[in-house]
Design a protein around this motif. Structure first.
Motif, PDB file in Angstrom:
ATOM      1  N   ASN A 162       0.836  -1.204   0.000  1.00 12.31           N
ATOM      2  CA  ASN A 162       0.000   0.000   0.000  1.00 12.31           C
ATOM      3  C   ASN A 162       0.868   1.251   0.000  1.00 12.31           C
ATOM      4  O   ASN A 162       0.564   2.228  -0.688  1.00 12.31           O
ATOM      5  N   GLU A 163       1.957   1.246   0.772  1.00 12.21           N
ATOM      6  CA  GLU A 163       2.866   2.388   0.807  1.00 12.21           C
ATOM      7  C   GLU A 163       3.526   2.602  -0.555  1.00 12.21           C
ATOM      8  O   GLU A 163       3.677   3.731  -1.010  1.00 12.21           O
ATOM      9  N   GLU A 164       3.925   1.517  -1.213  1.00 15.88           N
ATOM     10  CA  GLU A 164       4.558   1.630  -2.515  1.00 15.88           C
ATOM     11  C   GLU A 164       3.579   2.151  -3.568  1.00 15.88           C
ATOM     12  O   GLU A 164       3.953   2.948  -4.430  1.00 15.88           O
ATOM     13  N   SER A 165       2.322   1.701  -3.509  1.00 15.92           N
ATOM     14  CA  SER A 165       1.345   2.172  -4.480  1.00 15.92           C
ATOM     15  C   SER A 165       1.012   3.646  -4.253  1.00 15.92           C
ATOM     16  O   SER A 165       0.767   4.388  -5.211  1.00 15.92           O
ATOM     17  N   GLU A 166       1.020   4.085  -2.990  1.00 15.59           N
ATOM     18  CA  GLU A 166       0.805   5.511  -2.708  1.00 15.59           C
ATOM     19  C   GLU A 166       1.970   6.346  -3.208  1.00 15.59           C
ATOM     20  O   GLU A 166       1.789   7.455  -3.706  1.00 15.59           O
TER      21      GLU A 166
END
Length: 103
Positions: A95-99
């Motif tokens: 989720n952090e990488e996609s954000e």
């Protein structure tokens, strides 16, 4: 011969735990079981000459250093993600990488 069987059993338990557990602490304990099985083989196969004793001391010190580093990483990961479950950590990281990619 009994120590060989004990070492093989400990190795099997460690590998099984490594493959089936999702909690970070349980994975760490499984890695330690594998390391203890290897150290037990060093102790069992030791001969009276100085080389085998030096290798045993080296194996024990490396195992201790690896354990300290792994425990430090466990604390850092637990504080950063707030959990010890590997699947939750992976999903939070994705989720952090996609954000980051969206920005």
């Amino acid at each position: 011969m009994d120590f060989t069987i004990l070492s093989i059993i400990m190795l099997a338990i460690g590998i099984y735990g490594l493959l089936t557990n999702r909690q970070l602490l349980k994975v760490f304990i499984s890695i330690e079981m594998i390391a203890i099985a290897a150290s037990l083989n060093f102790v069992m196969l030791a001969t009276p000459n100085g080389l085998s004793e030096a290798l045993m001391i080296l194996a024990f010190s490396v195992d201790t250093a690896v354990s300290a580093v792994i425990l430090a990483l466990l604390v850092i990961v637990s504080k950063r993600y707030g959990t010890g479950d590997l699947s939750k950590i992976i999903s939070k990281q994705e989720n952090e990488e996609s954000e980051d990619e969206a920005q």
